[in-house]
Design an enzyme around this catalytic site. Structure first.
Site, PDB file in Angstrom:
ATOM      1  N   GLU A 183      -4.399  -2.990   6.526  1.00 51.70           N
ATOM      2  CA  GLU A 183      -2.970  -2.723   6.377  1.00 51.70           C
ATOM      3  C   GLU A 183      -2.412  -1.783   7.451  1.00 51.70           C
ATOM      4  O   GLU A 183      -1.937  -0.672   7.153  1.00 51.70           O
ATOM      5  CB  GLU A 183      -2.678  -2.153   4.981  1.00 51.70           C
ATOM      6  N   GLU A 389      -7.113  -8.227  -1.074  1.00 48.49           N
ATOM      7  CA  GLU A 389      -6.722  -7.300  -2.149  1.00 48.49           C
ATOM      8  C   GLU A 389      -5.666  -7.947  -3.013  1.00 48.49           C
ATOM      9  O   GLU A 389      -4.677  -8.484  -2.509  1.00 48.49           O
ATOM     10  CB  GLU A 389      -6.104  -5.997  -1.603  1.00 48.49           C
TER      11      GLU A 389
HETATM   12  O1  IFM Z   1      -4.923   1.504  -3.084  1.00 47.17           O
HETATM   13  C1  IFM Z   1      -4.272   0.716  -2.128  1.00 47.17           C
HETATM   14  C2  IFM Z   1      -5.232   0.317  -1.028  1.00 47.17           C
HETATM   15  O2  IFM Z   1      -5.827   1.414  -0.428  1.00 47.17           O
HETATM   16  C3  IFM Z   1      -4.511  -0.462   0.030  1.00 47.17           C
HETATM   17  N1  IFM Z   1      -3.772  -1.548  -0.538  1.00 47.17           N
HETATM   18  C4  IFM Z   1      -2.938  -1.282  -1.677  1.00 47.17           C
HETATM   19  C5  IFM Z   1      -3.716  -0.529  -2.732  1.00 47.17           C
HETATM   20  C6  IFM Z   1      -2.811  -0.231  -3.941  1.00 47.17           C
HETATM   21  O3  IFM Z   1      -1.745   0.559  -3.548  1.00 47.17           O
END
Ligand code: IFM
Length: 484
Positions: A183, A389
């Site tokens: 990210e 994710e």
């Molecule tokens: O916890 C975060 C993660 O570190 C990166 N993506 C989003 C998740 C939830 O906010």
């Protein structure tokens, strides 16, 4: 062997609450964490400070003054956590490497105990038949590199290349998939524009320089990994795509602007070797992009085996008239407050979205995941995808018998796995799915207030308890069939 065309749907409910769906053989079911969020042991075995150590210890930056000093104590509980993953039947584990454990000041000599920790982790995964999916950078920049300018400085990309080569040499014989960055949107815009993430700077031009140096770090880091990995790993990067909607006509320009800054400013250089001309034009008053040097875009654009997709919710945007109170509801970590969008913050507003919502206030929109996967497939038809994710925070309640009946999280996951299955059925080359997160953990600015885990962590005792969602996911991971 199952092929995508053999997939069948069961019911096909419009609300995405399905069951009985069969995922293709070989589809990878994993779970994910990140170093600063779970490891703890912030000053052990030679680890240097990161920007998140500094930021979390700055009063007012993190809810309740929480820090990652102890987190889930995963650093000391590695063996038990590995056994837990095996018990759940995970096919893969996505973790990140804390750069300050490897190079405490971000450059120079290797801190061998840090390397050994990850080497044991990788071996422990392989012994249990779980694929190691390693991310080099999930936001814990060595503080010394920030002191030298951070991601807005080109030297950080140089340092990242060196770090990537170290890790390629150390683990490249065993890691299944390398991911350069997690990210980068958050690192650049939240870290240097909006300031809600470490290092907490509010400098729009610096945020755009950070975008470029993160892109450069990805490309040069990937080349370094490729040159040093003795095995045959796959290579990837993970982006948090913004799935954008609007609530009325005449807002195409709002979508174009935010899509450019959030999505295309990463995908186009990484996958096409160019920055989008409209993004350069939109940000002309902020920066002249002089930090993009000859040859950079060739370095950034490296073939990847799989593109990592992080998805939680959608955002609804419209053009702002500049007079009415600017709306700031985006479901994306407060990024709608404007400073996260250099060149566009005076022009776009983020409007409230229909629920339901998770405990983060993020709207639950599984159709957004299906739309996103379809859109990426259309834009980059030959690029395999992986959901790296997806998951949800809810206010879990522990029952008297110690169980955690988190039906809302199961419902969230069911809907999103249904969405992913629909995308597969429509021809998307989706290779796998990682639930965020294996453990309740340090949720950045929210500290320990928000629980994303499929395994509960009691932050007083650090004991783990598999939630109902963990047991449900275990059935999916071990059968490949979406359970009741
Ligand atoms: O916890 C975060 C993660 O570190 C990166 N993506 C989003 C998740 C939830 O906010």
């Amino acid at each position: 062997m199952n092929t995508v065309t053999e997939l069948h749907t069961h019911g096909g409910a419009a609300d995405y609450r399905d069951h009985g769906l069969i995922f293709p053989r070989g589809f990878v079911f994993g779970s994910a964490t990140a170093s600063y969020q779970v490891e703890g042991a912030f000053d052990e075995d030679g680890r240097g400070p990161s920007i998140w150590d500094t930021f979390s210890k700055t009063p007012g930056k993190v809810w309740n003054g929480d820090t990652g000093d102890v987190a889930c104590d995963h650093y000391h509980r590695q063996g038990a956590d590995l056994d837990l993953m095996k018990e759940l039947g995970l096919g893969a584990y996505r973790f990140s490497i804390a750069w300050p454990r490897i190079q405490p000041t971000g450059t120079g000599a290797v801190n061998q105990p840090g390397v050994d920790f990850y080497s044991r982790l990788v071996d422990g995964l392989l012994e249990r038949g779980i694929r190691p999916v390693a991310t080099l950078y999930h936001w814990d920049l060595p503080q010394a590199l920030e002191d030298a300018g951070g991601w807005p400085a080109r030297g950080t990309a140089d340092a990242f290349e060196e770090y990537a080569a170290i890790m390629g040499r150390a683990l490249g014989d065993r890691v299944h998939t390398w991911t350069t960055l997690n990210e980068p949107w958050c690192s650049a815009y939240l870290g240097y524009g909006q300031g809600g993430h470490a290092p907490g700077r509010h400098e729009p031009a610096a945020a755009l320089a950070a975008v470029h140096h993160l892109n450069l770090a990805h490309g040069r880091g990937l080349q370094a990994l490729r040159a040093t990995s003795a095995g045959d790993p796959e290579y990837s990067v993970t982006l948090n795509f913004h799935v954008l909607r609007t609530d009325g006509p005449g807002n195409d320009d709002a979508i174009r602007r935010i899509d450019g800054l959030a999505n295309r400013v990463f995908t186009h250089p990484m996958l096409r070797g160019e920055y989008p001309a409209d993004v350069i034009a939109d940000t002309a008053a902020v920066t002249d992009w002089e930090f993009v040097k000859d040859g950079d875009l060739d370095a950034v654009c490296q073939p990847i085996d799989v593109l990592g997709v992080n998805y939680y919710s959608t955002a609804t945007v419209r053009l702002w008239d500049g007079t009415s109170p600017r709306q700031q509801n985006d479901g994306h970590k407060g990024a709608s407050d404007g400073t996260a969008w250099p060149g566009s913050h005076e022009l776009v507003e983020f409007v409230e979205q229909p629920g339901p919502f998770t405990a983060m206030g993020w709207n639950i929109a599984p159709d957004g995941l299906e739309n996103l996967l379809m859109s990426l497939h259309e834009q980059f038809p030959h690029q395999p995808l992986m959901v790296t994710e997806n998951g949800a925070a809810f206010d879990d309640v522990v029952a008297a018998d110690g169980s955690v009946p988190d039906a809302d999280r199961i419902d969230y996951l069911r809907r999103h796995f249904t969405a992913a299955h629909r995308a597969l059925s429509r021809g998307v080359d989706l290779r796998g799915y990682f639930v965020w997160s294996l453990l309740d953990n340090f949720e950045w600015g929210y500290g320990y207030a928000k629980r994303f885990g499929i395994v509960r962590v009691d932050f007083d005792t650090l004991e783990r308890a598999v939630k109902d969602s963990g047991r449900w996911y275990s059935r999916l991971a071990t059968t490949g069939v979406l359970p009741e």
